[in-house]
Write an enzyme that holds these catalytic residues in place. Structure first.
Site, short mmCIF file in Angstrom:
data_model
loop_
_atom_site.label_atom_id
_atom_site.label_comp_id
_atom_site.label_asym_id
_atom_site.label_seq_id
_atom_site.Cartn_x
_atom_site.Cartn_y
_atom_site.Cartn_z
N ASP A 214 -27.78 -13.60 -7.02
CA ASP A 214 -28.52 -14.24 -8.09
C ASP A 214 -27.97 -15.66 -8.13
OD1 ASP A 214 -29.61 -11.79 -8.59
OD2 ASP A 214 -28.91 -11.64 -10.66
N HIS A 270 -24.10 -10.04 -1.77
CA HIS A 270 -24.64 -9.01 -0.89
C HIS A 270 -25.00 -9.59 0.48
CE1 HIS A 270 -25.47 -6.01 -4.29
NE2 HIS A 270 -24.94 -7.08 -4.87
N SER A 359 -19.46 -20.13 -8.42
CA SER A 359 -19.01 -20.01 -7.04
C SER A 359 -20.17 -20.27 -6.09
CB SER A 359 -18.43 -18.62 -6.80
OG SER A 359 -17.66 -18.18 -7.90
#
Length: 434
Positions: A214, A270, A359
């Protein structure tokens, strides 16, 4: 993008006393958060409201596709992305992001601690000298580790409810929706989501590439495009990103995707493809902010920050080796992986998570093996990030014809001017020119 004189004039030089004052305010904000909770105006969760300018309001629900809009985006970027003029409240400390789901152009506000961090980094030549002396680097490292340690303690749970309320998080998405069950704030911060909350696009089609997080995403066909439009670090290159010449050569001419996570985001990341997880290499570094203001400056954020470099090995008929770099940032406590070397991971599988802070993930594909989705590439070429979610399609493997076309576009153009033949004759027979 070089800063114009008008842009530079807005940045006041900061002397040693002012630098010390900014550092004290930053440290005070960390202390307030650690000791007193979230009710004060100086904790790190506090945001300053940034009103929309006329342009942002006008384009709020418009997908920018016309050249006239492209021109506005480019000409407005200097003031919207980088402006510390305290008298100008419009667009200050904010950046434009296009929400792919709603087709709305939104403003992302910069947290207060990022504002202070930006002032330390970029407010004039004095700061650039301090960076060379490593004083600010050590300061960022100390405060980042201090906050990370505090957020691992049980008493940090007091921040969870306020954080959910501030960012309007959908608790129903969480695998553990009972906020009292989290042992500390960091455990909540790298929370897990319920299965199928983020469906994986074309899960059985290995040619489709999906988002790793996301995030706010920006993509480029080549590293040259990335450095021309977006990444302005003076020494940014694959060699410095990977800290590995052989790996840099493997991905020479490759395509690049930058997934930027803000504090509000789900902070597990992911795999964008199906393959075998390769060896990880941890690279020590500093803790600069990774927001667009820093990325578009001459500080080497992506190649100076702490990071972990890995690869995902796919079939050679697909993408071959894919570079995967997890980059830490200001107030990021740690980078953690949940996969093992040589483990088979499927597209959309979790591979790791960040502790508190914004990040970035950088994914690099080999030369001309991926075709980015048109809307993402268009927005990126207009110097604008796109808000995407984990599992959304972002690209597809190129066909042989598309690969050849991309490689042809990337080759230097031949000189086809009418004087080319005469020029070559002079080179072959220099006496003719005398």
């Amino acid at each position: 993008m070089e800063r114009s004189k008008s842009d530079s004039s807005r940045l006041s030089l900061t002397n040693a006393d002012t630098t010390k004052e900014i550092e004290e305010n930053f440290s005070s904000m960390i202390t307030q958060t650690v000791e007193n909770g979230v009710n004060g105006s100086s904790n790190i969760f506090e945001h300053t409201f940034v009103p929309r300018d006329w342009y942002g309001g006008f384009l709020r629900s418009v997908v920018p596709q016309k050249e006239t809009i492209r021109t506005h985006l480019l000409t407005s970027s200097s003031s919207a992305y980088f402006n510390y003029d305290e008298t100008n409240q419009d667009g200050r400390y904010s950046f434009k992001v296009l929400d792919r789901k709603t087709n709305q152009l939104i403003f992302e506000q910069m947290p207060s601690y990022h504002k202070l961090g930006m002032k330390l980094l970029f407010s004039g030549s004095v700061q650039r000298e301090l960076l060379q002396k490593r004083s600010i680097k050590k300061f960022f490292e100390h405060e980042t580790k201090r906050l990370g340690k505090a957020f691992d303690e049980p008493k940090s749970r007091k921040h969870i409810q306020a954080f959910v309320k501030m960012y309007r998080l959908d608790v129903d998405e969480l695998l553990e929706p009972d906020l009292t069950k989290y042992s500390c704030f960091n455990e909540f911060f790298y929370r897990k989501l319920k299965p199928n909350v983020r469906p994986i696009d074309s899960v059985n089609d290995p040619t489709i590439v999906v988002s790793s997080a996301d995030c706010r995403l920006i993509v480029f066909n080549t590293i040259d495009d990335a450095t021309r439009i977006w990444i302005k670090g003076q020494r940014f290159s694959l060699k410095h990103l990977f800290n590995n010449e052989e790996m840099a050569e493997t991905f020479k001419g490759g395509s690049l995707a930058v997934f930027r996570l803000a504090p509000v985001d789900y902070h597990r990341f992911h795999s964008p493809v199906t393959g075998i997880w390769g060896k990880e290499e941890k690279l020590s570094g500093t803790y600069y902010t990774v927001n667009p203001v820093a990325i578009k400056e001459n500080i080497d954020v992506l190649t100076k920050n702490q990071r972990v470099v890995a690869t995902i090995e796919t079939d050679n008929e697909l993408f071959g080796s894919v570079g995967f770099v997890a980059v830490g940032a200001l107030l990021v406590g740690s980078i953690n992986f949940t996969v093992e070397k040589e483990q088979l991971i499927r597209k959309g599988d979790e591979v790791g998570y960040f502790a508190y802070g914004g990040s970035t993930i950088v994914v690099v594909f080999k030369d001309s093996v991926i075709k980015w989705d048109d809307d993402l590439l268009h927005n990126s070429n207009n110097s604008m990030e796109t808000l995407v979610r984990i599992g959304e399609r972002i690209g597809i493997k190129t066909t042989n014809e598309e690969k050849q076309l991309l490689q042809q576009k990337q080759q230097p153009q031949k000189d086809v001017s009418p004087h080319t033949t005469i020029k070559r004759l002079f080179e072959m027979f220099p006496t003719v020119a005398q």
